[in-house]
Scaffold this active site. Structure first.
Site, PDB file in Angstrom:
ATOM      1  N   ASP A 499       0.834  -1.207   0.000  1.00 58.81           N
ATOM      2  CA  ASP A 499       0.000   0.000   0.000  1.00 58.81           C
ATOM      3  C   ASP A 499       0.872   1.262   0.000  1.00 58.81           C
ATOM      4  OD1 ASP A 499      -2.025   1.793   0.358  1.00 58.81           O
ATOM      5  OD2 ASP A 499      -2.809   0.910   2.207  1.00 58.81           O
ATOM      6  N   ASP A 563     -10.672   3.945  -1.086  1.00 59.81           N
ATOM      7  CA  ASP A 563     -11.287   2.921  -0.232  1.00 59.81           C
ATOM      8  C   ASP A 563     -12.806   2.882  -0.385  1.00 59.81           C
ATOM      9  OD1 ASP A 563      -8.708   2.779   0.607  1.00 59.81           O
ATOM     10  OD2 ASP A 563      -9.188   2.794   2.743  1.00 59.81           O
TER      11      ASP A 563
HETATM   12  C1  GAL Z   1      -5.542   2.233   3.003  1.00 58.80           C
HETATM   13  C2  GAL Z   1      -5.999   1.065   2.152  1.00 58.80           C
HETATM   14  C3  GAL Z   1      -6.940   0.244   2.981  1.00 58.80           C
HETATM   15  C4  GAL Z   1      -6.203  -0.263   4.200  1.00 58.80           C
HETATM   16  C5  GAL Z   1      -5.575   0.904   4.976  1.00 58.80           C
HETATM   17  C6  GAL Z   1      -4.663   0.415   6.101  1.00 58.80           C
HETATM   18  O1  GAL Z   1      -4.712   3.037   2.253  1.00 58.80           O
HETATM   19  O2  GAL Z   1      -6.612   1.546   0.994  1.00 58.80           O
HETATM   20  O3  GAL Z   1      -7.461  -0.825   2.213  1.00 58.80           O
HETATM   21  O4  GAL Z   1      -5.220  -1.176   3.798  1.00 58.80           O
HETATM   22  O5  GAL Z   1      -4.832   1.729   4.129  1.00 58.80           O
HETATM   23  O6  GAL Z   1      -4.090   1.462   6.824  1.00 58.80           O
END
Ligand code: GAL
Length: 751
Positions: A499, A563
Site C-alpha cells: 500500500d 477505499d
Molecule cells: C488504506 C488502504 C486500505 C487499508 C488501509 C490500512 O490506504 O486503501 O485498504 O489497507 O490503508 O491502513
C-alpha cells in the site's frame, strides 16, 4: 415534558459532536452549483471573492473521478446559496441550523461567509490529520449573525487530501434546522432479522433519545411493503414513549408472501410537534438453495504455481460429510490428503498438468477436470478470501484472524474461498537490531498463525507499504524490502498487499510513470527471490493508470480506486465505473475495485451490520463477479448470519468471477438508470447483469442482440442467484428490478 430553554443550552456545545444519523429531511438542497479549484489561498474563504473562473464540480464523487487524477494536497470548494428564513420559521424547535457536507477525504475546514464554522482534524486537530470516513455535520445557533437569511451565503470548504481519492466524495448533503426528531434514533442495527418457519420474519427495533431533557411521546408506524408493486403486506401502529435512559424496544413479526425483496419502514410521529422521522430498511431474502447432499466440486478450473514453490490447494467440495477425495493423474511430487482434500508438495517442471479430481460420499460421487499450470504466473483467477481491514481496522489480532480462518475453513472453503489476509496493524514499533521487521504483541507467533491457517488448507496474506510508514502509521518496508520479503516467506505468507501510503513522501511531488512503478518493482524482485507462491496485490488507489502497467511490475491485482465503504454511494460510485480499466484484465492480472462490504463491518473495534440493503449486496457480489474482481470478504466471519453466508456461497455466481477466461464484463446498455453488463465466459456462454441504479423499482430489458452470441435470438436463460432455469426465450428478456437491485443471468444458445 418539553423544556426548550434547558434543552437548547445543553445542546449548544453537544450538537457539534452528535451528528444526527437519522435526522429530518434536508430543508435546502446543496447538491448543485459547486465551484472548485486546486491549491490553497486564505482569500478563497471570503464571500466577495470572485470564483467565476473556477471549474464546476459535483459533490458526491472524488475529484479524481472528475478530471483531477492523482491530485493530492489542498483544494477548495465554493457554493453560493440562499438560506430562506421560512425553514427557520416553520421549525418547531427553534434550535440550530445544520450544514450536512457528507464525507470529506481527508480533512476539511468549512467557512460560512468568510468565517470558520467547522473543522474535521481527527485526533490531531489540524486539517492535515482529518479523518476521511466521517460525516461532516456542522451547526450554528439560529441567532448567529454569520447566517444571511434570505440572502446570498457563501459556503467555502477547504480540503486537504493526504493521498488516494480526495474531496467531498460521499454522504448526506443539505442545510436543515435541527428539530425534535433530530434527537431521536431509530435503531435497526443492533438486532438482525430472525427467520422462522413459513417465511415468518421477526425483528427487534428500538427508539432512543439523545436529548437529556426531552421525553418523547408519539406514535410508531411499522409497515412492510413490496417495493415493486408498492402493496403493503404488514401494518401496525403503536402508541409509544421513551427518554434518554428509557429506550422503546419492540419486536414485530411478519409473514412474507414470497421469497423476494421487501422493505420495512418505521415512522415515528412525534406527539407535540407532529414532526415525523422515518427509516426504511430492506428485509434480507435468501435466494440460493443449499448445495445438495450429493458431492459437488466447486471453485476455479485452473491453478497456477511457480516451479519448486511450496504448493497448497484445498479442493473445494460440498456434500454431506464425510467426503473422500481422489486426484487422477496428479504429478508424483504432489500429494492429496484423501480426507481433507488438501494437495501439497512442489512441481519442478514448467507445464500444464491435467488432473481429474473426484470426491465421494455415501450418496454418490463427482468429478472435475482441473489444470495445474506450473510457470511464470500465479493467481490465474481472482483471489477469493478475507481481509481484516473492513472489519477490524487497526485492532486486528491473532485471535481475530484465527476465528476468521476457522470460520472460512468450516463454512466457505468448500466454495473456493482460500486467503486469510492480515491488513495494517500487525507491525511492531521497532525493527530488531538487524533491521528485521517484527510483529507486535497482538501477534505473538506469526509462524504459528500461518501454520495454523495452512493446516486448514487455506493460504495466508500480509500487508505493508513501500514507504517508511503504512497508512495506519505502522512501520513500512522502505529500504528493507528484501529483508521483509524474506520474513514474510519465513513466516509462511502467500499474499502481500503493498500500500503506497507514505511513499508519497519519497516519490517526487508529480510522480512520473517510472516513479509510480519503482517501489513496486523493488518489492516484486524481493518477493521473487523468496521462491514462494506469493500473490502480489498493489494498493495505490489507481494512480498513474495502474491498470495499464500493473502486470509489468508483476502484480496479480491492483486497486483501481480509493477505499470502499458500506454505502450505496461508495459501492455504485466504484463498481459502475470500472469499465475503463476492464480491458487490461487477463488471467493472473486483475483490477481490484476494493474489498467486500457485506456482513458485520466497521473498521474496528466496534462493528455494525453493513448499511447496504440486501438488494445492494446482491448487486455488489454480482458486479464484482462480472468484473472478474478479487473478492476479499471484509466482515467478522465468526459472526456470519444466514443471509451473508448464502450471499457468499452461491457456486454459480462464484463461477462467474472465477471463470478462467478472465474477461471482465462490459456495459452494453445504460438508459434510465438501468445498466446491462455482459461477460464472455470460457464455455462460450455469457453472464449478464441487469442492474437498477434508480432509487425506485424500475423495469429492465435485455436485448439479446447486445450479447453478440452467434446463435442469434433463441437463448436459454438461467437465474444464477436462484439457480433456476428460466427456459428458452426469444429476442429479449424483461424484468422489474427493485431499487439498486440486480438479476444475474447465465445465457447460452438454445440447441
Ligand atoms: C488504506 C488502504 C486500505 C487499508 C488501509 C490500512 O490506504 O486503501 O485498504 O489497507 O490503508 O491502513
Amino acid at each position: 415534558m418539553l423544556k426548550i430553554g434547558v434543552f437548547i443550552s445543553c445542546f449548544l456545545s453537544l450538537i457539534l459532536f452528535f451528528a444526527p444519523e437519522t435526522g429530518s429531511a434536508q430543508d435546502v438542497s446543496i447538491l448543485q452549483g459547486w465551484k472548485f479549484k486546486t491549491g490553497d489561498q486564505a482569500g478563497w474563504a471570503a464571500p466577495a471573492f470572485s470564483d467565476s473562473d473556477w471549474a464546476p464540480i459535483k459533490i458526491g464523487a472524488p475529484w479524481e473521478a472528475q478530471g483531477y487524477p492523482g491530485y493530492n494536497g489542498f483544494a477548495w470548494y465554493r457554493l453560493h446559496i440562499t438560506i430562506p428564513s421560512a425553514i427557520r420559521d416553520k421549525s418547531f424547535l427553534k434550535d440550530r441550523i445544520r450544514f450536512d457536507l457528507g464525507k470529506i477525504d481527508d480533512g476539511d475546514e468549512v467557512y460560512l461567509n468568510g468565517s470558520l464554522i467547522g473543522r474535521n482534524g481527527g485526533r490531531g486537530g489540524t486539517i492535515e490529520s482529518g479523518v476521511w470516513d466521517q460525516d461532516r455535520s456542522y451547526t450554528l445557533p439560529l441567532a448567529d449573525s454569520r447566517i444571511h437569511w434570505d440572502q446570498d451565503n457563501v459556503i467555502a470548504v477547504r480540503v486537504w487530501d493526504r493521498n488516494g481519492d480526495g474531496g467531498m466524495y460521499d454522504g448526506k448533503y443539505g442545510i436543515s434546522i435541527n428539530d425534535v426528531t433530530d434527537y431521536v434514533r431509530i435503531n435497526t442495527a443492533d438486532n438482525g432479522f430472525q427467520f422462522g418457519n413459513n417465511k415468518q420474519v421477526s425483528k427487534k427495533i428500538s427508539l432512543q433519545s439523545v436529548s437529556p431533557t426531552y421525553d418523547f411521546t408519539g406514535r410508531l408506524h411499522i409497515s412492510v411493503a413490496d417495493p415493486i408493486s408498492g402493496s403493503v403486506v404488514f401494518k401496525q401502529t403503536l402508541g409509544i414513549d421513551f427518554a434518554k435512559d428509557r429506550p422503546f424496544e419492540y419486536t414485530y413479526k411478519v409473514s412474507l408472501p414470497e421469497n423476494k425483496s421487501y422493505q420495512a419502514t418505521y415512522t415515528f410521529e412525534e406527539g407535540r410537534s407532529k414532526k415525523q422521522l422515518s427509516v426504511t430498511e430492506g428485509i434480507p431474502f435468501i435466494l440460493t438453495p443449499r448445495p445438495p447432499a450429493t458431492p459437488r466440486i466447486n471453485g476455479a478450473d485452473v491453478f497456477g504455481t511457480y516451479p519448486n514453490a511450496p504448493f497448497l490447494y484445498r479442493v473445494p467440495a460440498t456434500g454431506e460429510g464425510p467426503l473422500t477425495y481422489k486426484a487422477a493423474s496428479l504429478p508424483a511430487t504432489l500429494k492429496l490428503d484423501p480426507q481433507t482434500g488438501i494437495i501439497t508438495g512442489t512441481l519442478a517442471a514448467k507445464g500444464s498438468y491435467k488432473v481429474k479430481l473426484s470426491v465421494r460420499n455415501k450418496l454418490g460421487s463427482a468429478t472435475k477436470n482441473f489444470t495445474i499450470v506450473c510457470g511464470d504466473k500465479i493467481g490465474l483467477t481472482p483471489a477469493l478470501g478475507w481481509n481484516s481491514w473492513n472489519c477490524w481496522g487497526l485492532t486486528v489480532s491473532d485471535e481475530k484472524v484465527r476465528a476468521s480462518a476457522k470460520a472460512m475453513a468450516d463454512r466457505l472453503a468448500s466454495h473456493g474461498w482460500s486467503y486469510i489476509n492480515i491488513d495494517d496493524g500487525w507491525e511492531n514499533a521497532q525493527r530488531d537490531a538487524d533491521g528485521k521487521i517484527l510483529a507486535n504483541s497482538k501477534f505473538p507467533d506469526m509462524k504459528g498463525l500461518a501454520d495454523f491457517v495452512h493446516s486448514l488448507g487455506l493460504r495466508m496474506g500480509i500487508y505493508s507499504s513501500p514507504g517508511p510508514r503504512t497508512c495506519g502509521g505502522y512501520l513500512g518496508s522502505y529500504q528493507h524490502e528484501r529483508q521483509d520479503a524474506a520474513s514474510y516467506a519465513a513466516w509462511g505468507f502467500d499474499y502481500l498487499k503493498y500500500d503506497w501510503c507514505s511513499y508519497g513522501e519519497i516519490a517526487p511531488r508529480d510522480p512520473s510513470l517510472e516513479d509510480y512503478q519503482k517501489p513496486y518493482k523493488v518489492m516484486q524482485e524481493a518477493l521473487a527471490s523468496t521462491g514462494r507462491n506469493i500473490i502480489y496485490s498493489l494498493c495505490q488507489y489507481g494512480m498513474g493508470d495502474v491498470w495499464k502497467w500493473g502486470n509489468q511490475v508483476g502484480a496479480n491485482s491492483w486497486r483501481t480506486t480509493g477505499d470502499i465503504s458500506d454505502t450505496w454511494g461508495s459501492l455504485s460510485g466504484i463498481g459502475f465505473k470500472q469499465d475503463h480499466c476492464a480491458p487490461y484484465t487477463e488471467p493472473g492480472h486483475f483490477n481490484d475495485p476494493d474489498m467486500l462490504v457485506v456482513g458485520r463491518v466497521g473498521w474496528g473495534p466496534s462493528l455494525h451490520d453493513t448499511r447496504l440493503t440486501p438488494d445492494e449486496q446482491y448487486t455488489h457480489i454480482s458486479l464484482w463477479s462480472l468484473l472478474s474482481a478479487p473478492m476479499l470478504i471484509g466482515c467478522d466471519m465468526s459472526r456470519l448470519d444466514d443471509f451473508t453466508l448464502n450471499l457468499l456461497t452461491n457456486d454459480e455466481v462464484i463461477a462467474v468471477d472465477q471463470d478462467a477466461l478472465a474477461k471482465p464484463a462490459v456495459r452494453v446498455a445504460d438508459q434510465d438508470g438501468i445498466q446491462v453488463w455482459v461477460k464472455e465466459l470460457r464455455d462460450g456462454s455469457r453472464a449478464v447483469g441487469l442492474f437498477n441504479l434508480n432509487d425506485k423499482a424500475h423495469p429492465a430489458r435485455l436485448d439479446f442482440e447486445t450479447l453478440k452470441l452467434p446463435s442469434g435470438q433463441k437463448l436459454k436463460l438461467r437465474d444464477c442467484w436462484r439457480q433456476q432455469d428460466l427456459g428458452v426465450q426469444k429476442g429479449s428478456y424483461s424484468v422489474t428490478l427493485p431499487a439498486h437491485g440486480v438479476v444475474l443471468l447465465r445465457v447460452k444458445a438454445a440447441q
